[in-house]
Scaffold this motif. Structure first.
Motif, PDB file in Angstrom:
ATOM      1  N   VAL A  28      41.451 -21.744  33.065  1.00 36.53           N
ATOM      2  CA  VAL A  28      42.431 -22.798  32.390  1.00 36.53           C
ATOM      3  C   VAL A  28      43.526 -23.003  33.013  1.00 36.53           C
ATOM      4  O   VAL A  28      44.307 -22.262  33.844  1.00 36.53           O
ATOM      5  CB  VAL A  28      42.803 -22.070  30.922  1.00 36.53           C
ATOM      6  N   ARG A  29      43.938 -24.502  33.071  1.00 37.28           N
ATOM      7  CA  ARG A  29      45.258 -24.971  33.640  1.00 37.28           C
ATOM      8  C   ARG A  29      46.085 -24.815  32.930  1.00 37.28           C
ATOM      9  O   ARG A  29      46.267 -24.963  31.781  1.00 37.28           O
ATOM     10  CB  ARG A  29      45.031 -26.350  33.860  1.00 37.28           C
ATOM     11  N   VAL A  30      47.166 -23.695  33.671  1.00 41.56           N
ATOM     12  CA  VAL A  30      48.379 -23.403  32.815  1.00 41.56           C
ATOM     13  C   VAL A  30      49.565 -24.196  33.500  1.00 41.56           C
ATOM     14  O   VAL A  30      49.734 -24.190  34.745  1.00 41.56           O
ATOM     15  CB  VAL A  30      48.617 -21.890  32.871  1.00 41.56           C
ATOM     16  N   SER A  31      50.182 -25.033  32.493  1.00 38.48           N
ATOM     17  CA  SER A  31      51.300 -25.766  33.202  1.00 38.48           C
ATOM     18  C   SER A  31      52.685 -25.684  32.157  1.00 38.48           C
ATOM     19  O   SER A  31      52.458 -24.871  31.142  1.00 38.48           O
ATOM     20  CB  SER A  31      50.872 -27.231  33.417  1.00 38.48           C
ATOM     21  N   SER A  32      53.552 -26.408  32.635  1.00 41.09           N
ATOM     22  CA  SER A  32      54.801 -26.461  31.565  1.00 41.09           C
ATOM     23  C   SER A  32      54.309 -26.814  30.020  1.00 41.09           C
ATOM     24  O   SER A  32      53.267 -27.951  30.119  1.00 41.09           O
ATOM     25  CB  SER A  32      55.730 -27.383  32.053  1.00 41.09           C
ATOM     26  N   GLY A  33      54.810 -26.278  28.975  1.00 38.50           N
ATOM     27  CA  GLY A  33      54.295 -26.336  27.860  1.00 38.50           C
ATOM     28  C   GLY A  33      52.878 -25.631  27.202  1.00 38.50           C
ATOM     29  O   GLY A  33      52.776 -25.597  26.082  1.00 38.50           O
ATOM     30  N   SER A  34      52.454 -24.946  28.246  1.00 38.48           N
ATOM     31  CA  SER A  34      51.184 -24.226  27.652  1.00 38.48           C
ATOM     32  C   SER A  34      51.619 -22.839  27.024  1.00 38.48           C
ATOM     33  O   SER A  34      52.790 -22.345  27.433  1.00 38.48           O
ATOM     34  CB  SER A  34      50.439 -23.741  28.881  1.00 38.48           C
ATOM     35  N   LYS A  35      50.829 -22.590  26.401  1.00 35.65           N
ATOM     36  CA  LYS A  35      50.951 -21.376  25.508  1.00 35.65           C
ATOM     37  C   LYS A  35      50.135 -20.110  26.148  1.00 35.65           C
ATOM     38  O   LYS A  35      48.814 -20.370  26.567  1.00 35.65           O
ATOM     39  CB  LYS A  35      50.471 -21.525  24.033  1.00 35.65           C
ATOM     40  N   VAL A  36      50.837 -19.191  26.274  1.00 33.66           N
ATOM     41  CA  VAL A  36      50.081 -17.811  26.824  1.00 33.66           C
ATOM     42  C   VAL A  36      50.611 -16.559  26.002  1.00 33.66           C
ATOM     43  O   VAL A  36      51.372 -16.493  25.299  1.00 33.66           O
ATOM     44  CB  VAL A  36      50.515 -17.600  28.217  1.00 33.66           C
ATOM     45  N   ARG A  37      49.481 -15.521  25.824  1.00 30.49           N
ATOM     46  CA  ARG A  37      49.910 -14.411  25.520  1.00 30.49           C
ATOM     47  C   ARG A  37      50.475 -13.364  26.615  1.00 30.49           C
ATOM     48  O   ARG A  37      49.795 -13.428  27.666  1.00 30.49           O
ATOM     49  CB  ARG A  37      48.892 -13.785  24.804  1.00 30.49           C
ATOM     50  N   LEU A  38      51.452 -12.752  26.586  1.00 27.05           N
ATOM     51  CA  LEU A  38      52.252 -11.942  27.467  1.00 27.05           C
ATOM     52  C   LEU A  38      51.365 -10.569  27.768  1.00 27.05           C
ATOM     53  O   LEU A  38      51.267  -9.964  26.746  1.00 27.05           O
ATOM     54  CB  LEU A  38      53.623 -11.828  27.488  1.00 27.05           C
ATOM     55  N   ARG A  39      50.911 -10.125  28.697  1.00 24.01           N
ATOM     56  CA  ARG A  39      50.190  -8.915  29.287  1.00 24.01           C
ATOM     57  C   ARG A  39      50.776  -8.238  30.625  1.00 24.01           C
ATOM     58  O   ARG A  39      50.054  -8.388  31.489  1.00 24.01           O
ATOM     59  CB  ARG A  39      48.841  -9.240  29.405  1.00 24.01           C
ATOM     60  N   PRO A  40      52.004  -7.813  30.070  1.00 29.09           N
ATOM     61  CA  PRO A  40      52.751  -7.094  31.625  1.00 29.09           C
ATOM     62  C   PRO A  40      51.962  -6.001  32.237  1.00 29.09           C
ATOM     63  O   PRO A  40      51.251  -5.293  31.396  1.00 29.09           O
ATOM     64  CB  PRO A  40      53.984  -6.745  31.186  1.00 29.09           C
ATOM     65  N   GLN A  41      51.833  -6.007  33.415  1.00 30.51           N
ATOM     66  CA  GLN A  41      51.153  -4.607  33.986  1.00 30.51           C
ATOM     67  C   GLN A  41      51.963  -3.332  33.903  1.00 30.51           C
ATOM     68  O   GLN A  41      53.093  -3.429  33.572  1.00 30.51           O
ATOM     69  CB  GLN A  41      50.861  -5.103  35.617  1.00 30.51           C
ATOM     70  N   THR A  42      51.448  -2.469  34.262  1.00 31.94           N
ATOM     71  CA  THR A  42      51.832  -1.021  33.960  1.00 31.94           C
ATOM     72  C   THR A  42      53.073  -0.901  34.781  1.00 31.94           C
ATOM     73  O   THR A  42      54.105   0.137  34.513  1.00 31.94           O
ATOM     74  CB  THR A  42      50.842   0.216  34.213  1.00 31.94           C
TER      75      THR A  42
END
Length: 106
Positions: A28-42
């Motif tokens: 998926v192309r992610v750019s300015s304005g894209s919605k994402v779910r945050l999944r920070p690493q440990t």
């Protein structure tokens, strides 16, 4: 320290472009304005862990001095998000720490 002469100028100032227009994550192309779910690493700090699972909007895609790509995001639902964006204050995540949203319920 900079003096703010006009708050309107600050609100309308563009985010600096020091990176590519997009990054591809999970095909998926992610750019300015894209919605994402945050999944920070440990290895993330405690603030990142509080944001785990939250939906965010990508403000910009950046590249650092070591040529690593990272995303500047604002957290959706944060009542101060517009103000933070106006001041250029973002949360930063590497592409492997976000999940692009593909039309799923947000």
């Amino acid at each position: 320290h900079g003096a703010i002469r006009s708050f309107d100028e600050l609100l309308n100032a563009p985010v600096s472009a020091d990176g590519p227009e997009f990054v591809e994550i999970d095909c998926v192309r992610v750019s300015s304005g894209s919605k994402v779910r945050l999944r920070p690493q440990t290895r993330s700090d405690s603030m990142d862990m509080f944001l785990c699972g939250r939906i965010a909007t990508v403000a910009a895609v950046h590249r650092d001095l070591e040529n690593r790509i990272y995303l500047a995001v604002t957290v959706d639902g944060d009542p101060g998000a517009d103000l933070h964006a106006a001041y250029g204050r973002f949360f930063y995540f590497f592409p492997g720490e976000v999940q692009p949203l593909r039309g799923e319920a947000q």
